[in-house]
Every structure is written in structure tokens, then in C-alpha cells.
Design a protein around this motif. Structure first.
Motif, PDB file in Angstrom:
ATOM      1  N   VAL A   1      58.676 -55.663 -35.921  1.00  0.00           N
ATOM      2  CA  VAL A   1      58.247 -55.754 -34.525  1.00  0.00           C
ATOM      3  C   VAL A   1      56.928 -56.520 -34.458  1.00  0.00           C
ATOM      4  N   HIS A   2      56.823 -57.466 -33.533  1.00  0.00           N
ATOM      5  CA  HIS A   2      55.583 -58.218 -33.369  1.00  0.00           C
ATOM      6  C   HIS A   2      54.497 -57.305 -32.806  1.00  0.00           C
ATOM      7  N   PRO A   3      53.305 -57.356 -33.347  1.00  0.00           N
ATOM      8  CA  PRO A   3      52.230 -56.505 -32.825  1.00  0.00           C
ATOM      9  C   PRO A   3      51.694 -57.047 -31.506  1.00  0.00           C
ATOM     10  N   ALA A   4      51.059 -56.176 -30.771  1.00  0.00           N
ATOM     11  CA  ALA A   4      50.370 -56.557 -29.540  1.00  0.00           C
ATOM     12  C   ALA A   4      48.891 -56.205 -29.705  1.00  0.00           C
TER      13      ALA A   4
ATOM     14  N   ALA B   1      57.861 -59.515 -23.451  1.00  0.00           N
ATOM     15  CA  ALA B   1      57.683 -59.359 -24.902  1.00  0.00           C
ATOM     16  C   ALA B   1      57.034 -60.591 -25.507  1.00  0.00           C
ATOM     17  N   GLU B   2      57.359 -61.750 -24.970  1.00  0.00           N
ATOM     18  CA  GLU B   2      56.749 -62.998 -25.445  1.00  0.00           C
ATOM     19  C   GLU B   2      55.249 -62.987 -25.212  1.00  0.00           C
ATOM     20  N   PHE B   3      54.811 -62.558 -24.031  1.00  0.00           N
ATOM     21  CA  PHE B   3      53.385 -62.528 -23.719  1.00  0.00           C
ATOM     22  C   PHE B   3      52.669 -61.470 -24.550  1.00  0.00           C
ATOM     23  N   LEU B   4      53.317 -60.310 -24.770  1.00  0.00           N
ATOM     24  CA  LEU B   4      52.682 -59.259 -25.560  1.00  0.00           C
ATOM     25  C   LEU B   4      52.455 -59.693 -26.996  1.00  0.00           C
ATOM     26  N   ALA B   5      53.347 -60.527 -27.529  1.00  0.00           N
ATOM     27  CA  ALA B   5      53.190 -61.016 -28.903  1.00  0.00           C
ATOM     28  C   ALA B   5      52.250 -62.205 -29.003  1.00  0.00           C
ATOM     29  N   ALA B   6      51.661 -62.616 -27.870  1.00  0.00           N
ATOM     30  CA  ALA B   6      50.667 -63.698 -27.833  1.00  0.00           C
ATOM     31  C   ALA B   6      51.256 -65.035 -28.237  1.00  0.00           C
ATOM     32  N   GLY B   7      52.572 -65.222 -28.036  1.00  0.00           N
ATOM     33  CA  GLY B   7      53.178 -66.502 -28.361  1.00  0.00           C
ATOM     34  C   GLY B   7      52.583 -67.665 -27.594  1.00  0.00           C
ATOM     35  N   PRO B   8      52.531 -67.627 -26.262  1.00  0.00           N
ATOM     36  CA  PRO B   8      51.951 -68.751 -25.516  1.00  0.00           C
ATOM     37  C   PRO B   8      50.487 -69.007 -25.851  1.00  0.00           C
ATOM     38  N   GLN B   9      49.731 -67.929 -26.100  1.00  0.00           N
ATOM     39  CA  GLN B   9      48.314 -68.105 -26.434  1.00  0.00           C
ATOM     40  C   GLN B   9      48.141 -68.817 -27.778  1.00  0.00           C
ATOM     41  N   LEU B  10      48.973 -68.443 -28.742  1.00  0.00           N
ATOM     42  CA  LEU B  10      48.891 -69.104 -30.042  1.00  0.00           C
ATOM     43  C   LEU B  10      49.278 -70.574 -29.928  1.00  0.00           C
ATOM     44  N   LEU B  11      50.296 -70.857 -29.139  1.00  0.00           N
ATOM     45  CA  LEU B  11      50.705 -72.249 -28.949  1.00  0.00           C
ATOM     46  C   LEU B  11      49.582 -73.071 -28.320  1.00  0.00           C
ATOM     47  N   ALA B  12      48.946 -72.522 -27.310  1.00  0.00           N
ATOM     48  CA  ALA B  12      47.854 -73.238 -26.658  1.00  0.00           C
ATOM     49  C   ALA B  12      46.669 -73.417 -27.605  1.00  0.00           C
ATOM     50  N   ALA B  13      46.377 -72.402 -28.404  1.00  0.00           N
ATOM     51  CA  ALA B  13      45.266 -72.519 -29.353  1.00  0.00           C
ATOM     52  C   ALA B  13      45.533 -73.592 -30.383  1.00  0.00           C
ATOM     53  N   TRP B  14      46.770 -73.718 -30.815  1.00  0.00           N
ATOM     54  CA  TRP B  14      47.125 -74.766 -31.784  1.00  0.00           C
ATOM     55  C   TRP B  14      46.947 -76.147 -31.170  1.00  0.00           C
ATOM     56  N   GLN B  15      47.425 -76.336 -29.934  1.00  0.00           N
ATOM     57  CA  GLN B  15      47.278 -77.625 -29.273  1.00  0.00           C
ATOM     58  C   GLN B  15      45.805 -77.972 -29.034  1.00  0.00           C
ATOM     59  N   ASP B  16      45.036 -77.002 -28.599  1.00  0.00           N
ATOM     60  CA  ASP B  16      43.621 -77.264 -28.307  1.00  0.00           C
ATOM     61  C   ASP B  16      42.815 -77.538 -29.566  1.00  0.00           C
TER      62      ASP B  16
ATOM     63  N   LEU C   1      45.160 -63.663 -33.246  1.00  0.00           N
ATOM     64  CA  LEU C   1      44.614 -63.968 -31.933  1.00  0.00           C
ATOM     65  C   LEU C   1      44.760 -62.739 -31.050  1.00  0.00           C
ATOM     66  N   CYS C   2      43.661 -62.284 -30.471  1.00  0.00           N
ATOM     67  CA  CYS C   2      43.653 -61.072 -29.638  1.00  0.00           C
ATOM     68  C   CYS C   2      44.212 -59.881 -30.407  1.00  0.00           C
ATOM     69  N   ALA C   3      43.979 -59.867 -31.722  1.00  0.00           N
ATOM     70  CA  ALA C   3      44.424 -58.762 -32.586  1.00  0.00           C
ATOM     71  C   ALA C   3      45.945 -58.616 -32.594  1.00  0.00           C
ATOM     72  N   THR C   4      46.680 -59.700 -32.332  1.00  0.00           N
ATOM     73  CA  THR C   4      48.142 -59.636 -32.386  1.00  0.00           C
ATOM     74  C   THR C   4      48.619 -60.439 -33.593  1.00  0.00           C
ATOM     75  N   SER C   5      49.396 -61.482 -33.345  1.00  0.00           N
ATOM     76  CA  SER C   5      49.921 -62.303 -34.428  1.00  0.00           C
ATOM     77  C   SER C   5      48.975 -63.462 -34.712  1.00  0.00           C
ATOM     78  N   SER C   6      49.130 -64.041 -35.876  1.00  0.00           N
ATOM     79  CA  SER C   6      48.386 -65.239 -36.252  1.00  0.00           C
ATOM     80  C   SER C   6      49.375 -66.382 -36.450  1.00  0.00           C
ATOM     81  N   MET C   7      48.875 -67.599 -36.499  1.00  0.00           N
ATOM     82  CA  MET C   7      49.756 -68.756 -36.669  1.00  0.00           C
ATOM     83  C   MET C   7      50.407 -68.761 -38.044  1.00  0.00           C
ATOM     84  N   LEU C   8      49.641 -68.439 -39.070  1.00  0.00           N
ATOM     85  CA  LEU C   8      50.169 -68.293 -40.419  1.00  0.00           C
ATOM     86  C   LEU C   8      50.062 -66.831 -40.814  1.00  0.00           C
ATOM     87  N   LEU C   9      51.139 -66.302 -41.354  1.00  0.00           N
ATOM     88  CA  LEU C   9      51.197 -64.886 -41.708  1.00  0.00           C
ATOM     89  C   LEU C   9      51.144 -64.741 -43.223  1.00  0.00           C
ATOM     90  N   PRO C  10      50.158 -64.048 -43.767  1.00  0.00           N
ATOM     91  CA  PRO C  10      50.119 -63.823 -45.228  1.00  0.00           C
ATOM     92  C   PRO C  10      51.365 -63.090 -45.688  1.00  0.00           C
TER      93      PRO C  10
END
Length: 551
Positions: free
Chosen positions: A94-97, A292-307, A374-383
Motif C-alpha cells: 500500500v502506498h503511504p500517505a 488515492a492518487e492524491f494521497l500517494a502524492a503522485g501528482p506532487q512528485l511528478l511536478a517536483a521532478w519537472q520543476d 515528499l510530504c512524508a509519503t512516497s519518493s521518486m526512487l525507492l530504496p
């Protein structure tokens, strides 16, 4: 499992050998010396052989137990957990929030569950089906919906979750299923278990046991793009491993889960949002993104990568690092990426955007930025395990159809083959990949119409023992024959035979002054002209060059 293959059987064999040899030695005292000595020698030889076998059984059993302990999810006591005892949902996929308040527990990182419109259908399938597969886009909420349905229907069942990185884990899981009266086999992201030498229809029948007094249900999830890649023969190819994967997927009872939530689901989420601020914020963005997409910070991570590509942002090397990981995933590399490979691949992405002119940060800073949640949820690269390997957040690789070097598009439904992968990436991945991964890269290259790359990948896999790669080479050869120009492939028309000049006796006679004078022989009239030889003193006709005779 056979009795002699267990640890108890090995110990019983050792004890029996010891008692038997002792008894024979005592009985040999009652026999004559020669006979007794021979009997003791035979007993000692047999005892030594059986003892060696018993020790081997004990060692194999201990090794099997250790492997089984590592191959399956275990609780703190080292046992297979029950569904009701699962507390850390992040551990099962489960993706963290973002944490709620100051809560640092695993449960606090997962928001309250909002019942989906398909939840009732999932629960009914768990009661009647042996293999239930949830299909949807990344961050659609598949894993959470599946587990909550399992917790509702089968709370007492054993939770068997094999390690996708262990080739023997599925067989260990099949053995564990035979020992349990009621169990759930958990295959989150089932594409990790598919391919040559992995999950097969035969092994699936050992894992699934629907209904009855002994119930075993296989519950799996798969992203929609991965399902399409495995079921589309144009992308997946016709290799034995790919056909096996298709056979496994088509045997499932599929339930679709949409990324964008329906009106009734949003209403239930709004009610839940009164008690959890994270859900309330997700509801506010429900028109643009799934909850669920917003809770997993998907759009935020995408925007952070582009920026991050902006030089003033200070994370250009980190953006190149993420781009390299995404491109490797789209090229068919399905395993965690070694950090050394990422370090080599990211340089070409950095150079394509300007290189030193971007004033990139250090490597350690880039890696730290890409792996920080990002925001204590998922990161772009996962160890990942083993150490120094990383997996890319699948939301990024599934959402971006544009160039991973930064020219990003906002069309998530674009075909995977629309993304161009650089030649340097293909070459580096083929050189570093394991043989079975090389076969996956080959089929991905076929989907991208990179036939030369596919040939290299298939050839390397075949040279290292993956026999199913020969199917890929044969497919490429057949495609080349079918796509050649008509002038190259059409058989040449036979050259017309030159018709021999017909010369008749009458035509020859017309050239003779005396008409029918002379001796003429008509042989092979229609094939060749008559031969004329000059002989002095023969023939009745005369010319300025002397007499002639027809032969």
C-alpha cells in the motif's frame, strides 16, 4: 513433502542406524569369530551409508526452513501471519500517505479506508473464485481495496506473501498452502512474478483452492499498462515465458478499479474527511486527480521532478537521475536498478539538457533528493534490497509518455512505444542485465521497433542459457522476411529461352543458283540451319567462290 525429506525423518533414521549397529555388534558376540566379524563389517558399512543419508536429510530440511523463512512474509515470531494480524499495510504494497499529526506508526501513515463501489464485487469473488485479479492504473487504490476485502471475508486465513526477488518463493508458497486449511496467497504487482521460470498455470493450480473446507485464494494486482503489455502479442511477443504469462492472466477473475473516483465514492470520502484532514484535502482535488492518487502524492512528485530541471532549483542532477530510472523501466528493466548503473545512465540525460551549464549538484545530494519522501509519503526512487539498488515510483513511469529527458507530455494514455529510448541506454542495459531480463528488454525493443537492439538482447539471453530467447530471434527473422521490398523477396522470373532460328531446306535452296541443284540433306530442320562446307570438285552449281555441297 515426503517423510524422509523432513528433519524428523532424518533424525529417526540416525537413531535407527545407531540402535541397529549396536544390536548387530552385541549379537555378533554369540557367533563364531569370522562370521561375527563379517556381520559387524557389513552392519558398519550399511550404517555409515544410512547415517550419511540421515545427516543429509537433516541439513536439507534445515536449509529448506531457512529458505522458507526468507522467501515468505513472516511475523515477529517467524511464523506466517494471519490476515487479522497484518498492521503494516505499507509492507504489503500500500502506498503511504502523509502522517496524521505527530503519529509516526505504520498505521498512521495509511489513511482510513474509504469503501469503493467495487468492494462488494471483490468480496463476492473471494468467496467463490480461486484467482482474483484487480486491474487499474497506478495509485488507483488496487492494493488497499483488495486487502480490505480480504480482511472482511477471510480474517482468520494465513497470509502467504512470497518474495518477488526470490526465484524459489512461489514453490515455497505452494508448499505452505498445502499445510494451511485456509490461506490467501498475496501477489501484489503480479507482473513481478511473471515470465520464464516463474508463475505458470500448473503452479497457479497448486496455489489456488477455491471453496470447500480447505480454501486457498490467490489475490493479485496489476497496473493496466502492465496487463496490456503482457496480453498484447505485438508488445509481449510469442516467447514461451510471455505465452505462459498470458495464460496466467486470462485465467483470472478480473475486477477493474478506476483511478478517478465516482460520485458515490467521493461522497463517502467526504464523510471520512471530517475525521481525517488528509482525505479532506484529497476530496478537494477530486476533480483533477483520483483520491488515492492524491494521497500517494503522485501528482506532487511528478511536478517536483519537472520543476527540478530548472537550474535555479539546484536539483538538475537529481532530475537526470530520476529520468534515467524511468527510461530504464520503460526499456524493459523490471528489477531494482544498481546505483552504479544509474550513475552511468544519468550522465547522458544531464548532458542532453546542458551539462555543466546547469550547475548540477553533487552525486550524493542528487541521490538524497531523489530518495527523500515528499510530504512524508512516497519518493521518486525507492530504496530496495539488496543494498544500493533502487526502484522508480511506478506512477512516474506510467504517467509520462514524453521524452524522459524533460520534454514531458500530459497524455497518460499514450502508447509505450511512442517514447524514444536512446541507443546508449539500450546498449548499457543489455550489457548489465541478467539473461532473463535481457529477454524482456528484447521484447520491449520489438515494441519500440528497434530490431537491431532486440536482436542483440535476444542473442545475449540465448548465449547465457535462456532458450526461449530463440523465439524472439525467429520472430525478428520472420518480420524481416515479410517486410522486405517486393523486388527483394519475389522470385526472379525465368529468363525467356532464345528461340533458335528456323532455317528450312526451301529457304536454303532459294539462295542456290540452280534452285534444287546439289545434294541436300534435311537433318534437324526446325532446330539449326544447314551446314555448308566447301569441297573442291563437287556439286553441279558453280559460283564465283567455287562449288558447294550441302551437308
Amino acid at each position: 513433502m515426503r517423510t524422509w525429506g523432513t528433519r524428523r525423518g532424518g533424525w529417526l533414521l540416525l537413531v535407527a542406524v545407531a540402535v541397529g549397529v549396536s544390536s548387530v555388534s552385541w549379537a555378533a558376540r554369540l557367533l563364531p569369530g569370522l562370521v561375527g566379524g563379517a556381520l559387524v563389517a557389513v552392519a558398519a558399512t550399511v550404517g555409515a551409508t544410512l547415517s550419511q543419508r540421515g545427516r543429509r536429510f537433516v541439513e536439507e530440511s534445515a536449509l529448506h526452513t531457512a529458505n522458507a523463512r526468507d522467501a515468505l512474509l513472516r511475523d515477529r515470531r517467524g511464523r506466517v501471519p494471519r490476515v487479522r494480524d497484518i498492521e503494516d499495510l505499507i509492507e504489503i504494497g500500500v502506498h503511504p500517505a502523509a502522517p496524521a499529526g505527530d503519529t509516526g506508526t505504520a498505521g498512521g501513515r495509511v489513511p482510513p479506508f474509504v469503501r469503493r463501489d467495487r468492494s462488494h464485487e471483490i468480496e463476492e469473488a473471494l468467496r467463490t473464485r480461486g484467482f482474483v485479479l484487480l486491474v487499474g492504473e497506478s495509485t488507483a487504490g488496487k492494493t488497499r481495496a483488495a486487502f480490505e476485502a480480504v480482511r472482511t471475508v477471510l480474517p482468520q486465513a494465513a497470509f502467504i506473501a512470497p518474495d518477488p526477488t526470490d526465484p524459489s518463493a512461489l514453490h515455497v508458497a505452494a508448499a505452505a498452502v498445502q499445510r494451511e486449511r485456509c490461506c490467501v496467497v498475496w501477489l501484489d504487482d503480479i507482473e513481478r512474478y511473471l515470465g520464464a521460470g516463474a508463475l505458470t498455470p500448473h503452479l497457479l493450480r497448486r496455489l489456488a483452492r477455491p471453496g470447500g473446507s480447505r480454501t486457498a485464494v490467490v489475490v493479485a494486482t496489476i497496473r493496466a499498462q502492465e496487463r496490456a503489455r503482457h496480453l498484447d502479442a505485438r508488445q509481449a511477443g510469442d516467447g514461451a515465458g510471455r505465452r505462459t504469462a498470458r495464460d496466467v492472466l486470462v485465467s483470472a477473475h478480473e475486477i477493474r478499479l478506476d483511478r478517478r473516483w465516482h460520485e458515490d465514492e467521493v461522497t463517502r470520502a467526504r464523510d471520512q474527511g471530517r475525521r481525517d484532514g488528509r482525505v479532506a484535502r484529497a476530496v478537494e482535488n477530486a476533480e483533477r486527480h483520483g483520491i488515492a492518487e492524491f494521497l500517494a502524492a503522485g501528482p506532487q512528485l511528478l511536478a517536483a521532478w519537472q520543476d527540478a530541471w530548472a537550474p535555479e532549483g539546484g536539483h538538475t542532477r537529481g532530475a537526470a537521475l530520476v529520468s534515467a530510472a524511468v527510461e530504464a523501466r520503460r526499456a524493459g528493466w523490471s528489477r531494482p536498478l544498481p546505483v552504479t548503473l544509474l550513475r552511468d545512465l544519468h550522465e547522458q540525460h544531464l548532458a542532453a539538457r546542458g551539462g555543466p551549464s546547469l550547475r548540477p549538484e553533487s552525486w550524493q545530494e542528487a541521490l538524497s533528493w531523489a530518495t527523500t519522501p515528499l510530504c512524508a509519503t512516497s519518493s521518486m526512487l525507492l530504496p530496495h534490497e539488496p543494498p544500493d539498488t533502487y526502484d522508480v515510483f511506478d506512477y512516474l513511469s506510467d504517467t509520462l509518455p514524453g521524452s524522459v529527458s524533460g520534454s514531458l507530455s500530459d497524455a497518460p494514455d499514450a502508447a509505450p512505444e511512442a517514447v524514444r529510448i536512446s541507443d546508449g541506454t539500450w546498449t548499457r542495459l543489455i550489457a548489465e542485465a541478467e539473461p532473463d531480463v535481457c529477454e524482456d528488454i528484447g521484447w520491449t525493443a520489438v515494441a519500440h521497433t528497434c530490431r537491431t537492439v532486440a536482436r542483440r538482447a535476444f542473442q545475449r539471453a540465448l548465449d547465457n542459457g535462456v532458450l526461449t530467447a530463440a523465439v524472439g530471434l525467429a520472430t525478428l527473422l520472420g518480420d524481416e522476411w515479410r517486410t522486405k521490398p517486393a523486388g527483394c523477396c519475389a522470385p526472379r522470373s525465368p529468363r525467356p529461352r532464345r528461340t533458335p532460328r528456323r532455317t528450312s531446306f526451301s529457304s536454303c535452296a532459294r539462295h542456290w543458283p540452280g534452285g534444287r541443284a546439289g545434294r541436300a540433306t534435311r537433318r534437324k530442320r526446325s532446330l539449326s540451319p544447314p551446314r555448308c562446307t566447301r569441297r573442291a570438285g563437287t556439286g553441279t552449281g558453280t559460283t564465283s567462290r567455287g562449288p558447294w555441297t550441302w551437308r
